[in-house]
Scaffold this motif. Structure first.
Motif, short mmCIF file in Angstrom:
data_model
loop_
_atom_site.label_atom_id
_atom_site.label_comp_id
_atom_site.label_asym_id
_atom_site.label_seq_id
_atom_site.Cartn_x
_atom_site.Cartn_y
_atom_site.Cartn_z
N ASP A 114 -5.18 4.79 -3.37
CA ASP A 114 -4.00 6.14 -3.50
C ASP A 114 -3.13 5.86 -4.85
O ASP A 114 -2.98 6.80 -5.42
CB ASP A 114 -2.97 5.78 -2.25
CG ASP A 114 -2.22 7.14 -2.16
OD1 ASP A 114 -2.21 8.04 -2.37
OD2 ASP A 114 -1.02 6.87 -1.61
N ARG A 118 -3.00 8.50 -7.85
CA ARG A 118 -1.73 9.21 -8.04
C ARG A 118 -1.25 9.02 -9.40
O ARG A 118 -0.44 9.89 -10.07
CB ARG A 118 -0.59 8.95 -7.08
CG ARG A 118 -1.08 9.46 -5.70
CD ARG A 118 -0.29 9.00 -4.42
NE ARG A 118 1.13 9.33 -4.74
CZ ARG A 118 2.32 9.00 -3.88
NH1 ARG A 118 2.02 8.18 -2.90
NH2 ARG A 118 3.41 9.49 -4.43
N PHE A 152 4.14 8.23 -11.22
CA PHE A 152 2.66 8.94 -11.03
C PHE A 152 2.29 10.32 -11.82
O PHE A 152 3.27 11.13 -12.29
CB PHE A 152 2.80 9.43 -9.40
CG PHE A 152 2.74 8.12 -8.55
CD1 PHE A 152 1.93 7.26 -8.62
CD2 PHE A 152 3.70 8.10 -7.46
CE1 PHE A 152 1.90 6.03 -7.78
CE2 PHE A 152 3.94 7.05 -6.84
CZ PHE A 152 3.08 5.99 -6.97
#
Length: 168
Positions: A114, A118, A152
């Motif tokens: 993740d 991101r 991000f």
């Protein structure tokens, strides 16, 4: 010097002892080979980390040791219990406190995958990027000159590999 971030999922762990706590699982033989292969790939590609942030779990600690040994990296190593099954947000907190110019983070899915997705301004086109298998490694050129300011969706993936692509 521009900042570089290397994001790696730990190598393949052993399930030989079903009673062993998840935190204490070590690498299996394939995992040890794959961690060494990633270390040599990083060295050969010129992606040497000068700092490694890693989960304190046995398999990430072993992955870190093997990657650094195989690559010949004299990196500062920072072991953190908070990186054990950490979320993308917790990983980002650790990255924002980094002190090196080329920082490597070794963690666990789903958080490490993740985080890699991101952190990128655009995702890798590799079909393996979405599943982020064991020892998957992404290299980013980081936008900005201070870790405290990174976030991000801003940095560019310059390389991505999995151990299967490193086999000769």
């Amino acid at each position: 010097m521009p900042l570089r971030l290397i994001v790696m999922r730990h190598a393949k762990s052993s399930w030989d002892d079903p009673l062993l706590d998840d935190y204490d699982r070590v690498l299996n033989a394939r995992g040890r080979r794959n961690a060494q292969a990633v270390g040599m790939w990083l060295r050969d590609a010129g992606y040497a980390p000068d700092q490694v942030l890693f989960s304190a779990a046995a398999r990430t600690t072993e992955t870190c040791d093997l990657v650094c040994e195989a690559g010949g990296f004299q990196a500062e190593r920072t072991r953190s219990r908070r990186l054990y099954h950490a979320s993308a947000e917790t990983i980002l907190e650790h990255v924002r406190r980094a002190t090196g110019d080329a920082v490597m983070v070794i963690g666990h899915n789903p958080g490490i995958a993740d985080f890699a997705a991101r952190f990128a301004v655009a995702l890798s086109t590799s079909p393996d990027f979405a599943r982020y298998p064991t020892a998957a490694t992404t290299v980013f050129d980081v936008v900005g000159d201070r870790w405290e300011a990174v976030g991000f969706g801003k940095s560019t993936i310059i390389d991505f590999t999995i151990p299967a692509s490193l086999q000769t």
